[in-house]
Motif scaffolding. Structure first.
Motif, PDB file in Angstrom:
ATOM      1  N   GLY A  53     -14.172   2.590   1.395  1.00  0.00           N
ATOM      2  CA  GLY A  53     -14.244   3.096   0.035  1.00  0.00           C
ATOM      3  C   GLY A  53     -12.944   2.893  -0.719  1.00  0.00           C
ATOM      4  O   GLY A  53     -12.039   2.167  -0.278  1.00  0.00           O
ATOM      5  N   LEU A  54     -12.835   3.549  -1.870  1.00  0.00           N
ATOM      6  CA  LEU A  54     -11.674   3.430  -2.743  1.00  0.00           C
ATOM      7  C   LEU A  54     -11.180   4.814  -3.148  1.00  0.00           C
ATOM      8  O   LEU A  54     -11.962   5.756  -3.246  1.00  0.00           O
ATOM      9  N   TYR A  55      -9.869   4.915  -3.375  1.00  0.00           N
ATOM     10  CA  TYR A  55      -9.258   6.137  -3.882  1.00  0.00           C
ATOM     11  C   TYR A  55      -9.059   6.002  -5.381  1.00  0.00           C
ATOM     12  O   TYR A  55      -8.639   4.947  -5.867  1.00  0.00           O
ATOM     13  N   ASN A  56      -9.355   7.067  -6.112  1.00  0.00           N
ATOM     14  CA  ASN A  56      -9.144   7.062  -7.560  1.00  0.00           C
ATOM     15  C   ASN A  56      -7.693   7.384  -7.905  1.00  0.00           C
ATOM     16  O   ASN A  56      -7.048   8.193  -7.233  1.00  0.00           O
ATOM     17  N   GLU A  57      -7.207   6.752  -8.954  1.00  0.00           N
ATOM     18  CA  GLU A  57      -5.879   7.034  -9.494  1.00  0.00           C
ATOM     19  C   GLU A  57      -6.057   7.605 -10.903  1.00  0.00           C
ATOM     20  O   GLU A  57      -6.715   6.989 -11.747  1.00  0.00           O
ATOM     21  N   TYR A  58      -5.503   8.799 -11.153  1.00  0.00           N
ATOM     22  CA  TYR A  58      -5.728   9.516 -12.401  1.00  0.00           C
ATOM     23  C   TYR A  58      -4.467   9.512 -13.266  1.00  0.00           C
ATOM     24  O   TYR A  58      -3.339   9.436 -12.757  1.00  0.00           O
ATOM     25  N   ILE A 109      -7.952   5.810 -14.006  1.00  0.00           N
ATOM     26  CA  ILE A 109      -7.395   4.606 -14.621  1.00  0.00           C
ATOM     27  C   ILE A 109      -7.364   3.431 -13.650  1.00  0.00           C
ATOM     28  O   ILE A 109      -7.227   2.283 -14.079  1.00  0.00           O
ATOM     29  N   ALA A 110      -7.469   3.688 -12.357  1.00  0.00           N
ATOM     30  CA  ALA A 110      -7.437   2.596 -11.382  1.00  0.00           C
ATOM     31  C   ALA A 110      -7.976   3.107 -10.051  1.00  0.00           C
ATOM     32  O   ALA A 110      -8.133   4.322  -9.846  1.00  0.00           O
ATOM     33  N   ARG A 111      -8.222   2.161  -9.153  1.00  0.00           N
ATOM     34  CA  ARG A 111      -8.704   2.500  -7.817  1.00  0.00           C
ATOM     35  C   ARG A 111      -7.958   1.649  -6.799  1.00  0.00           C
ATOM     36  O   ARG A 111      -7.614   0.503  -7.065  1.00  0.00           O
ATOM     37  N   ARG A 112      -7.725   2.250  -5.639  1.00  0.00           N
ATOM     38  CA  ARG A 112      -7.025   1.566  -4.544  1.00  0.00           C
ATOM     39  C   ARG A 112      -7.771   1.796  -3.239  1.00  0.00           C
ATOM     40  O   ARG A 112      -8.534   2.753  -3.108  1.00  0.00           O
ATOM     41  N   ARG A 113      -7.524   0.915  -2.294  1.00  0.00           N
ATOM     42  CA  ARG A 113      -8.066   1.116  -0.962  1.00  0.00           C
ATOM     43  C   ARG A 113      -7.286   2.211  -0.239  1.00  0.00           C
ATOM     44  O   ARG A 113      -6.107   2.419  -0.510  1.00  0.00           O
ATOM     45  N   PRO A 114      -7.906   2.943   0.678  1.00  0.00           N
ATOM     46  CA  PRO A 114      -7.198   3.996   1.413  1.00  0.00           C
ATOM     47  C   PRO A 114      -6.112   3.396   2.301  1.00  0.00           C
ATOM     48  O   PRO A 114      -6.157   2.203   2.643  1.00  0.00           O
ATOM     49  N   PRO A 115      -5.118   4.203   2.705  1.00  0.00           N
ATOM     50  CA  PRO A 115      -4.051   3.679   3.572  1.00  0.00           C
ATOM     51  C   PRO A 115      -4.608   3.172   4.903  1.00  0.00           C
ATOM     52  O   PRO A 115      -5.610   3.685   5.405  1.00  0.00           O
ATOM     53  N   ARG A 116      -3.962   2.175   5.449  1.00  0.00           N
ATOM     54  CA  ARG A 116      -4.305   1.663   6.775  1.00  0.00           C
ATOM     55  C   ARG A 116      -3.174   2.021   7.732  1.00  0.00           C
ATOM     56  O   ARG A 116      -2.003   1.767   7.456  1.00  0.00           O
ATOM     57  N   TYR A 117      -3.545   2.642   8.853  1.00  0.00           N
ATOM     58  CA  TYR A 117      -2.564   3.109   9.827  1.00  0.00           C
ATOM     59  C   TYR A 117      -2.265   2.014  10.845  1.00  0.00           C
ATOM     60  O   TYR A 117      -3.175   1.331  11.334  1.00  0.00           O
ATOM     61  N   PHE A 118      -0.979   1.889  11.171  1.00  0.00           N
ATOM     62  CA  PHE A 118      -0.538   0.936  12.186  1.00  0.00           C
ATOM     63  C   PHE A 118       0.260   1.672  13.255  1.00  0.00           C
ATOM     64  O   PHE A 118       1.106   2.520  12.938  1.00  0.00           O
ATOM     65  N   LYS A 119      -0.042   1.336  14.510  1.00  0.00           N
ATOM     66  CA  LYS A 119       0.638   1.967  15.636  1.00  0.00           C
ATOM     67  C   LYS A 119       1.920   1.204  15.966  1.00  0.00           C
ATOM     68  O   LYS A 119       1.868   0.014  16.292  1.00  0.00           O
ATOM     69  N   LEU A 120       3.044   1.912  15.877  1.00  0.00           N
ATOM     70  CA  LEU A 120       4.335   1.357  16.269  1.00  0.00           C
ATOM     71  C   LEU A 120       4.648   1.859  17.674  1.00  0.00           C
ATOM     72  O   LEU A 120       4.811   3.066  17.886  1.00  0.00           O
ATOM     73  N   SER A 121       4.710   0.954  18.631  1.00  0.00           N
ATOM     74  CA  SER A 121       4.930   1.325  20.033  1.00  0.00           C
ATOM     75  C   SER A 121       6.371   1.047  20.417  1.00  0.00           C
ATOM     76  O   SER A 121       6.856  -0.087  20.307  1.00  0.00           O
ATOM     77  N   ARG A 156      -4.588  -3.211  -6.654  1.00  0.00           N
ATOM     78  CA  ARG A 156      -4.889  -2.136  -7.599  1.00  0.00           C
ATOM     79  C   ARG A 156      -5.965  -2.638  -8.556  1.00  0.00           C
ATOM     80  O   ARG A 156      -5.777  -3.631  -9.244  1.00  0.00           O
ATOM     81  N   TYR A 157      -7.094  -1.947  -8.562  1.00  0.00           N
ATOM     82  CA  TYR A 157      -8.225  -2.347  -9.386  1.00  0.00           C
ATOM     83  C   TYR A 157      -8.273  -1.440 -10.610  1.00  0.00           C
ATOM     84  O   TYR A 157      -8.527  -0.233 -10.485  1.00  0.00           O
ATOM     85  N   ALA A 158      -8.019  -2.023 -11.782  1.00  0.00           N
ATOM     86  CA  ALA A 158      -8.020  -1.230 -13.007  1.00  0.00           C
ATOM     87  C   ALA A 158      -9.437  -0.767 -13.328  1.00  0.00           C
ATOM     88  O   ALA A 158     -10.411  -1.504 -13.167  1.00  0.00           O
ATOM     89  N   ALA A 159      -9.556   0.468 -13.797  1.00  0.00           N
ATOM     90  CA  ALA A 159     -10.850   1.035 -14.168  1.00  0.00           C
ATOM     91  C   ALA A 159     -11.081   0.855 -15.660  1.00  0.00           C
ATOM     92  O   ALA A 159     -10.142   0.859 -16.460  1.00  0.00           O
ATOM     93  N   GLY A 160     -12.332   0.694 -16.058  1.00  0.00           N
ATOM     94  CA  GLY A 160     -12.670   0.559 -17.460  1.00  0.00           C
ATOM     95  C   GLY A 160     -12.513   1.869 -18.203  1.00  0.00           C
ATOM     96  O   GLY A 160     -12.372   2.940 -17.594  1.00  0.00           O
TER      97      GLY A 160
END
Length: 233
Positions: A60-65, A72-84, A172-176
């Motif tokens: 899904g996408l996160y809204n930016e207010y 006003i825009a939408r972004r993808r949720p954070p992606r977690y990376f494992k640092l070993s 960053r996907y701008a919203a209409g």
């Protein structure tokens, strides 16, 4: 993000496990040549693996207010990376190394995530937990003996420290602009079905519905049952 995790781990170990010692904390590859140059008590946090934590992948996408609460825009949720990290202790005597490892293990086992009060920079601004695990069994596709073999060094007791870090870099996907008169849908060549006749709908409502007994039929049946039987007085 990676350098921020390095800073947090260094500060945490120095404050809670090495506060009364002169042990230094480095992030070097523990190769045979590096080990030959170590001449003082040292704790080494070697980052040997980076891979995505797929269990924390979100869709899904996160809204930016904006300040008015408008999207006003939408972004993808954070992606977690494992640092070993391969955590090792280096001293002249094995007994001192074991004592150091014990102190380090006790320190890290207090936390299931990096302390929020020590997070700074982008990690602090996110305001989300940064999971931390210590001394868990290695994945099936990797063993610590393989890591040491790749480094060309001798096998040494170590702790595996894994930090799951959220990375927010995404398009960053701008919203209409928001609509003012509501949403109206127009389809070319499509005619809406005619509205039902009110009189027909009223007659349909009088018919019995499946699963609901017809009250008139039930009343007649009860009348027949309660009437005089054949041969009665």
């Amino acid at each position: 993000m990676i350098h921020e995790v390095d800073d947090v781990l260094r500060a945490l170990l120095r404050a809670e496990a090495l506060d009364r010692t002169s042990v230094t904390v480095v992030f070097e590859a523990p190769t045979r040549d590096w080990a030959a140059k170590v001449n003082a008590p040292t704790v080494n946090l070697y980052l040997y693996d980076i891979r995505e934590d797929l269990r924390r992948r979100e869709r899904g996408l996160y809204n930016e207010y904006d300040d008015a609460g408008v999207v006003i825009a939408r972004r993808r949720p954070p992606r977690y990376f494992k640092l070993s990290y391969l955590l090792t202790a280096w001293t002249k005597r094995p007994e001192d190394e074991h004592r150091l490892l014990s102190e380090l293990l006790v320190c890290l086992l207090r936390y299931e995530a990096l302390p929020s009060e020590r997070l700074g920079g982008e990690l602090g601004e996110l305001g989300v937990p940064v999971p931390l695990s210590t001394a868990l069994p290695p994945p099936e596709d990797r063993s610590f003996a393989d890591v040491w073999s790749a480094l060309g060094g001798e096998l040494k007791p170590s702790l595996d420290v894994v930090v799951s870090v959220p990375f927010t870099a995404s398009p960053r996907y701008a919203a209409g602009p928001p609509t003012e008169d509501g949403l109206q849908l127009h389809l070319d060549g499509f005619e809406p079905p005619p509205r039902p006749d009110p009189a027909l709908a009223a007659r349909s409502a009088e018919k019995p519905v499946y699963g609901r007994p017809d009250r008139e039929l039930a009343r007649r049946a009860m009348t027949r049952r309660s009437g005089p039987r054949d041969g009665g007085a």
